[in-house]
Design a protein around this motif. Structure first.
Motif, short mmCIF file in Angstrom:
data_model
loop_
_atom_site.label_atom_id
_atom_site.label_comp_id
_atom_site.label_asym_id
_atom_site.label_seq_id
_atom_site.Cartn_x
_atom_site.Cartn_y
_atom_site.Cartn_z
N ILE A 1 -4.57 -4.58 12.22
CA ILE A 1 -4.37 -3.56 11.18
C ILE A 1 -4.73 -4.13 9.81
O ILE A 1 -5.46 -3.51 9.03
CB ILE A 1 -2.92 -3.03 11.19
N SER A 2 -4.24 -5.33 9.53
CA SER A 2 -4.51 -5.96 8.23
C SER A 2 -6.00 -6.25 8.06
O SER A 2 -6.56 -6.02 6.98
CB SER A 2 -3.70 -7.26 8.12
N ALA A 3 -6.65 -6.72 9.12
CA ALA A 3 -8.08 -7.01 9.05
C ALA A 3 -8.89 -5.73 8.88
O ALA A 3 -9.93 -5.72 8.20
CB ALA A 3 -8.52 -7.76 10.30
N THR A 4 -8.43 -4.64 9.48
CA THR A 4 -9.11 -3.35 9.32
C THR A 4 -9.06 -2.90 7.88
O THR A 4 -10.07 -2.43 7.32
CB THR A 4 -8.47 -2.29 10.25
N VAL A 5 -7.90 -3.04 7.24
CA VAL A 5 -7.79 -2.68 5.82
C VAL A 5 -8.67 -3.58 4.97
O VAL A 5 -9.38 -3.11 4.06
CB VAL A 5 -6.32 -2.74 5.36
N LEU A 6 -8.68 -4.87 5.28
CA LEU A 6 -9.55 -5.80 4.56
C LEU A 6 -11.01 -5.42 4.74
O LEU A 6 -11.79 -5.36 3.77
CB LEU A 6 -9.30 -7.23 5.05
N GLY A 7 -11.41 -5.13 5.96
CA GLY A 7 -12.79 -4.71 6.24
C GLY A 7 -13.16 -3.42 5.54
O GLY A 7 -14.28 -3.28 5.01
N TYR A 8 -12.23 -2.48 5.51
CA TYR A 8 -12.44 -1.22 4.79
C TYR A 8 -12.70 -1.50 3.31
O TYR A 8 -13.63 -0.95 2.71
CB TYR A 8 -11.21 -0.33 4.97
N GLY A 9 -11.89 -2.37 2.75
CA GLY A 9 -12.07 -2.74 1.34
C GLY A 9 -13.40 -3.42 1.08
O GLY A 9 -14.08 -3.14 0.09
N LEU A 10 -13.79 -4.32 1.99
CA LEU A 10 -15.07 -5.01 1.83
C LEU A 10 -16.24 -4.03 1.98
O LEU A 10 -17.22 -4.12 1.22
CB LEU A 10 -15.19 -6.13 2.86
N ALA B 1 -2.39 -13.26 4.89
CA ALA B 1 -1.79 -14.49 4.38
C ALA B 1 -0.28 -14.53 4.64
O ALA B 1 0.28 -15.58 4.98
CB ALA B 1 -2.06 -14.64 2.88
N THR B 2 0.38 -13.40 4.53
CA THR B 2 1.82 -13.33 4.80
C THR B 2 2.11 -13.64 6.26
O THR B 2 3.05 -14.38 6.57
CB THR B 2 2.38 -11.94 4.42
N ILE B 3 1.32 -13.08 7.16
CA ILE B 3 1.50 -13.34 8.59
C ILE B 3 1.27 -14.82 8.88
O ILE B 3 2.04 -15.45 9.61
CB ILE B 3 0.55 -12.44 9.41
N LEU B 4 0.24 -15.40 8.28
CA LEU B 4 -0.03 -16.83 8.46
C LEU B 4 1.09 -17.70 7.87
O LEU B 4 1.48 -18.71 8.48
CB LEU B 4 -1.37 -17.21 7.83
N LEU B 5 1.60 -17.31 6.72
CA LEU B 5 2.69 -18.06 6.10
C LEU B 5 3.93 -18.07 6.99
O LEU B 5 4.60 -19.10 7.12
CB LEU B 5 3.04 -17.48 4.72
N GLY B 6 4.22 -16.95 7.63
CA GLY B 6 5.34 -16.90 8.58
C GLY B 6 5.15 -17.91 9.70
O GLY B 6 6.09 -18.59 10.11
N GLY B 7 3.92 -18.01 10.21
CA GLY B 7 3.63 -18.99 11.25
C GLY B 7 3.79 -20.42 10.78
O GLY B 7 4.29 -21.28 11.50
N ILE B 8 3.39 -20.68 9.56
CA ILE B 8 3.53 -22.03 8.99
C ILE B 8 5.00 -22.37 8.78
O ILE B 8 5.44 -23.49 9.06
CB ILE B 8 2.73 -22.15 7.68
N LEU B 9 5.78 -21.40 8.32
CA LEU B 9 7.22 -21.64 8.12
C LEU B 9 7.92 -22.01 9.42
O LEU B 9 8.85 -22.81 9.42
CB LEU B 9 7.88 -20.42 7.49
N LYS B 10 7.45 -21.45 10.55
CA LYS B 10 8.04 -21.80 11.85
C LYS B 10 7.95 -23.29 12.11
O LYS B 10 8.85 -23.88 12.71
CB LYS B 10 7.31 -21.06 12.98
#
Length: 129
Positions: free
Chosen positions: A42-51, A67-76
């Motif tokens: 979903i996030s990549a679709t919105v990014l692609g739409y914007g691009l 970035a938020t989803i990735l940050l959650g993974g890093i916090l783990k």
């Protein structure tokens, strides 16, 4: 504090285990909706739409969501809270820690982003409460 969290987890686990069997498919559906392939998609679709349309708002929003989803993974990696022993955990492809919840983080940012995009693109679909 750890004892209080463990007691809370145990109580919730027992309550979930005692739910009627018809609830399980609903819970499985919501678990699937929080999977990274859905939330990042979903996030990549919105990014692609914007691009595609050169719209900086959507580019920024999609980038921040990913970035938020990735940050959650890093916090783990740093917080290292163990997962409960259940069927879902046994079937996991990538064995990760449980906190912060990737499903909750991904669902919040991606579905929140989807709701924002829908309300901006089609304001007549927005319900005013």
């Amino acid at each position: 504090m750890k004892d209080a969290v463990r007691a809370f987890d145990h109580t919730i686990g027992n309550n979930v285990s005692g739910l009627p069997t018809w609830v399980r498919p609903v819970m499985v559906l919501f678990t699937w909706l929080g999977e990274p392939v859905v939330t990042v998609g979903i996030s990549a679709t919105v990014l692609g739409y914007g691009l595609a349309l050169n719209k900086s708002f959507f580019i920024n929003a999609g980038t921040i969501a990913i970035a938020t989803i990735l940050l959650g993974g890093i916090l783990k990696l740093f917080l290292r809270r163990a997962r409960p022993a259940n069927d879902y955990v046994k079937r996991m492809f990538f064995k990760t820690c449980s906190f912060p919840s990737g499903h909750a983080t991904g669902a919040l940012v991606s579905f929140g982003l989807a709701a924002l995009v829908i309300s901006l693109k089609w304001p007549m679909l927005t319900l005013y409460v």
